[in-house]
Design an enzyme around this catalytic site. Structure first.
Site, PDB file in Angstrom:
ATOM      1  N   PRO A  17      70.514  14.947  38.374  1.00 19.42           N
ATOM      2  CA  PRO A  17      71.336  15.957  39.047  1.00 19.42           C
ATOM      3  C   PRO A  17      72.181  16.701  38.023  1.00 19.42           C
ATOM      4  CG  PRO A  17      72.287  13.758  39.326  1.00 19.42           C
ATOM      5  CD  PRO A  17      71.013  13.577  38.555  1.00 19.42           C
ATOM      6  N   GLN A  72      72.452  13.732  46.414  1.00 19.78           N
ATOM      7  CA  GLN A  72      73.604  13.013  45.856  1.00 19.78           C
ATOM      8  C   GLN A  72      74.901  13.440  46.542  1.00 19.78           C
ATOM      9  OE1 GLN A  72      75.585  13.788  41.911  1.00 19.78           O
ATOM     10  NE2 GLN A  72      74.684  11.815  41.418  1.00 19.78           N
ATOM     11  N   CYS A 102      80.515  11.303  37.664  1.00 20.19           N
ATOM     12  CA  CYS A 102      81.008  12.635  37.330  1.00 20.19           C
ATOM     13  C   CYS A 102      82.386  12.558  36.669  1.00 20.19           C
ATOM     14  CB  CYS A 102      81.067  13.502  38.590  1.00 20.19           C
ATOM     15  SG  CYS A 102      81.605  15.168  38.215  1.00 20.19           S
TER      16      CYS A 102
HETATM   17  C1  FMN Z   1      76.625  20.884  33.555  1.00 16.40           C
HETATM   18  C2  FMN Z   1      76.355  19.482  34.014  1.00 16.40           C
HETATM   19  C3  FMN Z   1      76.436  19.181  35.367  1.00 16.40           C
HETATM   20  C4  FMN Z   1      76.171  17.873  35.810  1.00 16.40           C
HETATM   21  N1  FMN Z   1      76.225  17.598  37.155  1.00 16.40           N
HETATM   22  C5  FMN Z   1      75.973  16.336  37.588  1.00 16.40           C
HETATM   23  C6  FMN Z   1      75.977  16.023  38.985  1.00 16.40           C
HETATM   24  O1  FMN Z   1      76.140  16.888  39.864  1.00 16.40           O
HETATM   25  N2  FMN Z   1      75.782  14.724  39.346  1.00 16.40           N
HETATM   26  C7  FMN Z   1      75.552  13.733  38.422  1.00 16.40           C
HETATM   27  O2  FMN Z   1      75.392  12.564  38.788  1.00 16.40           O
HETATM   28  N3  FMN Z   1      75.507  14.022  37.103  1.00 16.40           N
HETATM   29  C8  FMN Z   1      75.692  15.280  36.679  1.00 16.40           C
HETATM   30  N4  FMN Z   1      75.595  15.564  35.345  1.00 16.40           N
HETATM   31  C9  FMN Z   1      75.203  14.498  34.401  1.00 16.40           C
HETATM   32  C10 FMN Z   1      73.680  14.463  34.194  1.00 16.40           C
HETATM   33  O3  FMN Z   1      73.023  14.095  35.392  1.00 16.40           O
HETATM   34  C11 FMN Z   1      73.305  13.436  33.117  1.00 16.40           C
HETATM   35  O4  FMN Z   1      73.820  12.193  33.492  1.00 16.40           O
HETATM   36  C12 FMN Z   1      73.873  13.799  31.752  1.00 16.40           C
HETATM   37  O5  FMN Z   1      73.684  15.167  31.468  1.00 16.40           O
HETATM   38  C13 FMN Z   1      73.213  12.946  30.645  1.00 16.40           C
HETATM   39  O6  FMN Z   1      71.824  13.098  30.662  1.00 16.40           O
HETATM   40  P1  FMN Z   1      71.053  14.114  29.657  1.00 16.40           P
HETATM   41  O7  FMN Z   1      71.420  13.711  28.271  1.00 16.40           O
HETATM   42  O8  FMN Z   1      69.593  13.933  29.973  1.00 16.40           O
HETATM   43  O9  FMN Z   1      71.544  15.490  29.981  1.00 16.40           O
HETATM   44  C14 FMN Z   1      75.838  16.863  34.887  1.00 16.40           C
HETATM   45  C15 FMN Z   1      75.727  17.182  33.526  1.00 16.40           C
HETATM   46  C16 FMN Z   1      75.961  18.481  33.095  1.00 16.40           C
HETATM   47  C17 FMN Z   1      75.808  18.802  31.629  1.00 16.40           C
END
Ligand code: FMN
Length: 358
Positions: A17, A72, A102
């Site tokens: 997400p 979610q 979050c």
């Molecule tokens: C701009 C942004 C918005 C995000 N929104 C959510 C969200 O709505 N819900 C959630 O559980 N994690 C959210 N995350 C976290 C991501 O789901 C993920 O856990 C995090 O980016 C690490 O994974 P990655 O390295 O693959 O990006 C968000 C991350 C970013 C950068």
């Protein structure tokens, strides 16, 4: 593949997400490219959901082609969380996911997101209330802890299992890390070792090789990817292909450009006009990372005052690349640094704008 209760996740690659990005249009685009076993919606406010007026409809809606799909929810009030989960089940979603990771101020101030990692008695009440309200699988997405002095992922895992949560996704950073440094895959491995429920690992998977390494080093059941997919929507398909054949497959600049045009056009068709321009600027910005002349294109897209001007800039850029004879060369995905490995707090807060608080 793995299963979350009776929901089959095959292949075991999951679109994370990402508020402001992974809406239904983006999730469908990623599904259409292939290789994605599960998509998760952006976080939906349970205050907004239960106070009505359809303010969260754009977040909770999904299309049949996205299945299996997890919606979610976030919040801190067990009754509202339970009511929202029941609404998600009634909408026909496959899974309810609780946001426990979050880090943004607006969410944490209300007691939700990663703040729940500091209040396990409240988290237990939420788990039990939500579990009691739905029959479909329930999952939770956590960070490793609030800060480095209070890493408690194993405690949260145990609590989740005791309360009937069916799977857990863990981002290997604490709340205080925000997005800095490197995700700690050691804590992910530890959680997986102790877990009786499936575990999805998350954090810093930007290439198919990263996904293979996460599977190998942590033993997780599934790999969840966020930022890497924003600038390379083929990443999940490439992970599947790499695991199956040792080759990730390449994407040409032409495919990339055609995807951008079609996808951004679909955003404009489905998102209300007042927000469409801002949205295509943001997602177009990610998609253009690593393109030849990408920063110039981003400047032009950013300066556009209308969607027509935006697409003029995009088409002009394609034509210039075509003229230079370069469209059929393989596209090299953006490096982790170019992909914005570490968005700053303001950027993430901005992506949550307009959602909480209701
Ligand atoms: C701009 C942004 C918005 C995000 N929104 C959510 C969200 O709505 N819900 C959630 O559980 N994690 C959210 N995350 C976290 C991501 O789901 C993920 O856990 C995090 O980016 C690490 O994974 P990655 O390295 O693959 O990006 C968000 C991350 C970013 C950068």
């Amino acid at each position: 593949m793995f299963k979350i209760k009776d929901v089959v996740i095959d292949p075991p690659f999951v679109l994370a997400p990402v508020a402001g990005h992974t809406d239904s249009v983006f999730r469908r685009a990623v599904k259409d490219l292939g290789g994605c076993g599960l998509v998760v919606s952006e976080l939906a406010s349970t205050e907004g959901m239960t106070r009505g007026q359809g303010r969260t409809d754009h977040i909770t809606r999904f299309a049949e082609g996205e299945r299996p799909v997890a919606i979610q929810i976030f919040g801190a009030d067990p009754a509202r969380m339970a009511e929202s989960a029941a609404m998600v089940e009634a909408m026909g979603a496959d899974i309810v996911d609780i946001n426990c990771g979050c880090p943004v101020k607006k969410v944490v101030r209300q007691g939700g997101g990663s703040r729940l990692l500091r209040d396990l008695p409240l988290l237990e009440r939420i788990f039990r209330a939500v579990r009691g309200a739905i029959r479909i699988p329930l999952t939770v997405k956590i960070r490793s802890g609030w800060d480095h002095d209070s890493i408690n992922a194993l405690e949260v895992l145990r609590l989740a299992e005791d309360c009937g949560v069916d799977a857990l996704a863990i981002h290997g950073r604490t709340r205080s890390d925000f997005f800095s440094g490197k995700a700690d895959w050691g804590v992910i491995a530890e959680v997986k070792t102790r877990a009786r429920i499936p575990v999805m690992g998350n954090g810093d998977v930007f290439t198919p090789e990263d996904a293979a390494r996460m599977l190998r080093e942590t033993g997780v059941d599934g790999v969840m990817m966020g930022r890497g997919v924003l600038s390379n929507p083929w990443l999940i398909r490439q992970c599947r292909d790499y695991m199956a054949s040792g080759k990730a497959g390449t994407v040409s600049l032409r495919e990339r450009m055609e995807f951008m045009s079609a996808f951004l056009g679909r955003v404009c068709a489905e998102v209300p006009p007042p927000v469409a321009l801002g949205k295509i600027k943001k997602v177009g910005g990610y998609l253009s990372k690593g393109l030849p002349g990408g920063s110039r294109l981003r400047g032009e897209m950013h300066a556009a005052r209308t969607t027509a001007e935006f697409f003029e800039a995009l088409e002009g850029h394609f034509a210039a690349l075509e003229g230079a004879g370069g469209l059929d060369q393989p596209f090299a995905p953006a490096t982790p640094a170019e992909q914005g490995g570490h968005p700053d707090a303001d950027e993430v807060e901005d992506d949550h704008r307009g959602r909480p608080p209701e």
